[in-house]
Design an enzyme around this catalytic site. Structure first.
Site, PDB file in Angstrom:
ATOM      1  N   LYS A  21      81.830  18.603  81.500  1.00  0.00           N
ATOM      2  CA  LYS A  21      82.764  18.344  82.600  1.00  0.00           C
ATOM      3  C   LYS A  21      83.811  19.445  82.724  1.00  0.00           C
ATOM      4  CE  LYS A  21      85.806  14.922  80.280  1.00  0.00           C
ATOM      5  NZ  LYS A  21      87.153  15.277  80.747  1.00  0.00           N
ATOM      6  N   SER A  22      84.186  20.089  81.614  1.00  0.00           N
ATOM      7  CA  SER A  22      85.140  21.197  81.708  1.00  0.00           C
ATOM      8  C   SER A  22      84.579  22.324  82.566  1.00  0.00           C
ATOM      9  CB  SER A  22      85.473  21.732  80.310  1.00  0.00           C
ATOM     10  OG  SER A  22      86.209  20.796  79.569  1.00  0.00           O
ATOM     11  N   ARG A  26      85.457  23.500  86.931  1.00  0.00           N
ATOM     12  CA  ARG A  26      85.735  24.883  87.320  1.00  0.00           C
ATOM     13  C   ARG A  26      84.721  25.392  88.326  1.00  0.00           C
ATOM     14  NH1 ARG A  26      87.907  23.655  82.543  1.00  0.00           N
ATOM     15  NH2 ARG A  26      89.708  24.830  81.774  1.00  0.00           N
ATOM     16  N   GLY A 106      93.233  14.992  84.255  1.00  0.00           N
ATOM     17  CA  GLY A 106      94.254  16.014  84.138  1.00  0.00           C
ATOM     18  C   GLY A 106      93.712  17.398  84.441  1.00  0.00           C
ATOM     19  N   GLN A 179      93.842  24.328  80.343  1.00  0.00           N
ATOM     20  CA  GLN A 179      94.101  23.892  81.713  1.00  0.00           C
ATOM     21  C   GLN A 179      95.209  24.724  82.347  1.00  0.00           C
ATOM     22  OE1 GLN A 179      94.858  19.693  81.484  1.00  0.00           O
ATOM     23  NE2 GLN A 179      92.780  19.208  80.824  1.00  0.00           N
ATOM     24  N   ASP A 324      90.130  17.966  71.553  1.00  0.00           N
ATOM     25  CA  ASP A 324      89.348  16.911  72.193  1.00  0.00           C
ATOM     26  C   ASP A 324      88.447  16.182  71.206  1.00  0.00           C
ATOM     27  OD1 ASP A 324      90.426  17.220  74.690  1.00  0.00           O
ATOM     28  OD2 ASP A 324      88.804  18.470  75.465  1.00  0.00           O
TER      29      ASP A 324
END
Length: 442
Positions: A21-22, A26, A106, A179, A324
């Protein structure tokens, strides 16, 4: 939803995990401001990524993205479904008619702030109660320095942004954050002059990898990264599997004496620090890179138990690379021989929940011992008796509780397992396929 986990089985087998998902956040944002048609595959069907997709769809008037995002939670879209995005460049994005809902993400809110800061429109970013509690000044402050107008509510969402003609800056992040770095770099490619981000500790580098692969002027600095103004071209890519999701399966195998291989997973070295921690604790870890996707290394992860797990000290400088994965590492630590100390863990207080307090209570609730000493989490080790735990609506806490419970001496009940769908849809089903005994109670 409440589940019961009954220990006594081995977690083992070959598996794939949802897309990272990171990376997906992007690539979706880059596709939105690209010139032309971008095609993406392997987007994870997680609520966080759906939040970014909905926002991007609203800024573009993109029906296909709306349909994909709207299907999350109501079914299971094909993980290999190809999503097309007709990019509009920053100057052609549509002004939103109301607040842009980032849900619980976030990452969506912070990265999108960087995109909008260099766009000629005004927008307000909002989210759920959990997201409204997370700090946003850490992103707002550098974007203001670049020339955007950014207002927060006592440092939190809603975040009101008025884009402007930005100027590049040199920014030293007070708190290591991928982030924040990503937001400044995404603003930087829309700014005049050079933008530099300096970090005391290196964080995940998905933004700069993608930009470099697309042809941007990206410069490695001694303690950071620099970018020049850049117009994003259209591109295509298949999102690698999420190594943070793989961490839960790997840990469950190591704790139960099994072996698992996760195929086509992202092998980015800024994301695999937790594997080095598991190896230090005594797990047998192998990672083999077999290819690359838009600058991201992809390969296979294999992990199994070794000769018993030992407690260790994780220094404050090591925490940003594993932040994480602290919930799942704490679950492993609860079963190790001897104490494990997670130093400098204050950042855990401002995640989807207060994970510092939550992990202490989770381990105690499952029959173990844990304490908070200043900004450190200390897990006593020695195993868990079994008991009860509450995810507090936090996806990583929910999955960590299951991992801890599969190796306990007795059964455990866990409340709020549905939170896992934020990042790992199908987590419970995957654990069942690998041999875990999990019963839904209601």
């Amino acid at each position: 939803m409440r589940i019961r986990v009954t220990p006594g089985t081995t977690v083992a087998g070959d598996v794939r995990v949802p897309g990272d998902k990171s990376i997906a956040h992007r690539w979706l944002l880059l596709g939105t401001i690209a010139t032309g048609r971008t095609e993406l595959r392997g987007l994870p069907v997680s609520f966080d990524v759906a939040s970014t997709a909905r926002v991007c769809a609203g800024l573009l008037g993109e029906d296909e993205l709306f349909r994909w995002a709207g299907s999350i939670g109501s079914g299971n879209p094909d993980v290999d479904h190809r999503i097309a995005i007709e990019g509009a460049r920053r100057d052609l994005l549509q002004p939103p008619s109301g607040p842009l809902d980032c849900g619980n993400s976030g990452t969506a809110m912070r990265l999108l702030s960087g995109v909008l800061a260099a766009s000629p429109l005004s927008a307000t970013l909002d989210g759920d109660d959990s997201l409204r509690a997370r700090p946003m000044e850490r992103v707002a402050e550098p974007l203001r320095r670049m020339g955007a107008v950014v207002d927060t509510v006592d440092g939190h969402a809603p975040v009101a942004i008025k884009g402007a003609a930005l100027q590049g800056i040199r920014y030293e992040t007070p708190v290591p954050s991928a982030q924040v770095k990503g937001a400044v770099l995404l603003a930087g490619i829309g700014a005049e002059g050079r933008t530099e981000v300096i970090e005391s500790t290196a964080t995940r580098d998905h933004t700069e990898r993608a930009l470099r692969a697309l042809g941007a002027g990206v410069t490695d600095l001694p303690s950071g990264i620099g970018v020049e103004r850049f117009d994003v071209p259209s591109f295509s890519g298949s999102v690698p599997g999420d190594v943070s999701s793989a961490a839960f399966l790997a840990a469950a195998a190591a704790l139960t004496g099994g072996e698992t291989t996760v195929e086509r997973v992202g092998c980015n070295p800024t994301r695999t620090a937790f594997l080095r921690v598991l190896a230090r604790m005594g797990a047998h870890v192998e990672i083999a890179t077999t290819g690359e996707e838009l600058g991201e290394p992809v390969g296979a992860l294999r992990i199994s138990a070794s000769h018993g797990l030992q407690g260790i000290v994780i220094a404050p400088d090591d925490l940003p690379g594993t932040v994480d994965e602290v919930p799942v590492l704490a679950a492993v630590a609860a079963h190790a021989e001897g104490q494990t100390r997670f130093g400098g863990a204050a950042e855990l207080r401002v995640k989807e929940s207060d994970r510092l307090t939550g992990l202490r209570d989770l381990i105690r609730g499952l029959g173990g011992e844990a304490a908070i000493e200043g900004d450190a989490l200390v897990v006593a080790g020695g195993g868990l008796k079994g008991g009860t735990a509450d995810s507090r609506g936090d996806h990583r806490m929910a999955m960590a509780a299951v991992v801890a419970a599969v190796a306990a001496r007795g059964p455990s009940e866990i409340e709020g397992i549905e939170a896992a769908a934020v990042s790992f849809p199908g987590f419970t089903a995957t654990m069942l396929d690998l041999g875990a005994r999990i019963e839904v109670l209601g």
